[in-house]
Design a protein around this motif. Sequence first.
Motif, PDB file in Angstrom:
ATOM      1  N   ARG A  92       0.828  -1.220   0.000  1.00  0.00           N
ATOM      2  CA  ARG A  92       0.000   0.000   0.000  1.00  0.00           C
ATOM      3  C   ARG A  92       0.857   1.262   0.000  1.00  0.00           C
ATOM      4  N   LEU A  93       1.876   1.283   0.860  1.00  0.00           N
ATOM      5  CA  LEU A  93       2.757   2.456   0.905  1.00  0.00           C
ATOM      6  C   LEU A  93       3.452   2.661  -0.439  1.00  0.00           C
ATOM      7  N   ASP A  94       3.880   1.570  -1.043  1.00  0.00           N
ATOM      8  CA  ASP A  94       4.589   1.692  -2.312  1.00  0.00           C
ATOM      9  C   ASP A  94       3.668   2.123  -3.442  1.00  0.00           C
ATOM     10  N   GLY A 150      13.016   8.562   6.400  1.00  0.00           N
ATOM     11  CA  GLY A 150      11.870   9.459   6.450  1.00  0.00           C
ATOM     12  C   GLY A 150      12.159  10.727   7.229  1.00  0.00           C
ATOM     13  N   GLU A 151      12.861  10.593   8.347  1.00  0.00           N
ATOM     14  CA  GLU A 151      13.212  11.772   9.145  1.00  0.00           C
ATOM     15  C   GLU A 151      14.128  12.703   8.351  1.00  0.00           C
ATOM     16  N   ARG A 152      15.063  12.121   7.617  1.00  0.00           N
ATOM     17  CA  ARG A 152      15.953  12.928   6.782  1.00  0.00           C
ATOM     18  C   ARG A 152      15.158  13.657   5.701  1.00  0.00           C
ATOM     19  N   GLN A 153      14.181  12.981   5.115  1.00  0.00           N
ATOM     20  CA  GLN A 153      13.350  13.620   4.096  1.00  0.00           C
ATOM     21  C   GLN A 153      12.570  14.785   4.692  1.00  0.00           C
ATOM     22  N   SER A 159       9.746  18.932  -1.543  1.00  0.00           N
ATOM     23  CA  SER A 159       8.410  18.655  -2.068  1.00  0.00           C
ATOM     24  C   SER A 159       7.455  18.320  -0.923  1.00  0.00           C
ATOM     25  N   GLY A 160       6.368  19.052  -0.856  1.00  0.00           N
ATOM     26  CA  GLY A 160       5.350  18.770   0.154  1.00  0.00           C
ATOM     27  C   GLY A 160       4.761  17.382  -0.005  1.00  0.00           C
ATOM     28  N   TRP A 161       4.565  16.948  -1.250  1.00  0.00           N
ATOM     29  CA  TRP A 161       4.013  15.617  -1.504  1.00  0.00           C
ATOM     30  C   TRP A 161       4.932  14.533  -0.968  1.00  0.00           C
ATOM     31  N   VAL A 162       6.225  14.691  -1.224  1.00  0.00           N
ATOM     32  CA  VAL A 162       7.177  13.665  -0.801  1.00  0.00           C
ATOM     33  C   VAL A 162       7.304  13.682   0.721  1.00  0.00           C
ATOM     34  N   LYS A 163       7.277  14.870   1.317  1.00  0.00           N
ATOM     35  CA  LYS A 163       7.304  14.957   2.776  1.00  0.00           C
ATOM     36  C   LYS A 163       6.062  14.304   3.372  1.00  0.00           C
ATOM     37  N   ASP A 164       4.918  14.489   2.724  1.00  0.00           N
ATOM     38  CA  ASP A 164       3.695  13.844   3.207  1.00  0.00           C
ATOM     39  C   ASP A 164       3.827  12.324   3.166  1.00  0.00           C
ATOM     40  N   LEU A 165       4.449  11.799   2.121  1.00  0.00           N
ATOM     41  CA  LEU A 165       4.675  10.348   2.053  1.00  0.00           C
ATOM     42  C   LEU A 165       5.520   9.887   3.234  1.00  0.00           C
ATOM     43  N   ARG A 167       5.988  11.396   6.127  1.00  0.00           N
ATOM     44  CA  ARG A 167       5.239  11.608   7.370  1.00  0.00           C
ATOM     45  C   ARG A 167       4.160  10.539   7.551  1.00  0.00           C
ATOM     46  N   ASP A 168       3.442  10.222   6.491  1.00  0.00           N
ATOM     47  CA  ASP A 168       2.346   9.256   6.579  1.00  0.00           C
ATOM     48  C   ASP A 168       2.837   7.815   6.740  1.00  0.00           C
ATOM     49  N   SER A 169       4.024   7.518   6.249  1.00  0.00           N
ATOM     50  CA  SER A 169       4.525   6.145   6.366  1.00  0.00           C
ATOM     51  C   SER A 169       5.155   5.873   7.732  1.00  0.00           C
ATOM     52  N   ALA A 170       5.552   6.905   8.443  1.00  0.00           N
ATOM     53  CA  ALA A 170       6.245   6.726   9.725  1.00  0.00           C
ATOM     54  C   ALA A 170       5.450   5.907  10.743  1.00  0.00           C
TER      55      ALA A 170
END
Length: 184
Positions: A92-94, A150-153, A159-165, A167-170
Amino acid sequence: MRAARKLVPAGAAAVLAFTLAPAAQAQSPTPETAAVAPVSWAQRVSAQDRAYLREAHRGHLAEIAAGRAALRESRDRDVRGIAARLIRDHGRLDARLREAARRLRVSLPDSPSAEQRRDLRAVVARNGHRFDRAWLRLQREAHEHALWLGERQLRRGSSGWVKDLARDSAPVIRHHLHMVRTEL
């Protein structure tokens, strides 16, 4: 009657102005409009964002492959349960990550890294309880790395979208890590 005819075009123009004004003020495309975003916008994705997407994707592929290996090799009900959960959640995450990468025009690798494949081969070479312990240790390391990634990202990404990914996967990755540590 004539006054009404003159007001209809004016009213339509006002409605059109209100509906177009928010779109004209938007500074970046939404996920729905990114598929048609100009190339110049896609180029604004930073090297960090691209690296995160590629490395996180490889991580998801590695977790899915490791989960499938555990379902084949392990006889431990708890390990098999964790493996099934990893396959489902990382799938799902991928899927979300692949969609974001497509919209941002970031190419993704087709397989886990050579190191990830080598590590999994070393685990699969073991049997029984030794397999289960090695598999759980591999999952602990992989999920700790995914959290760090994820923390490094979140710190360095643009990119807000990539940061959301990230944040949401953590929370999902933290839950996996908790399951693995509990079983170890």
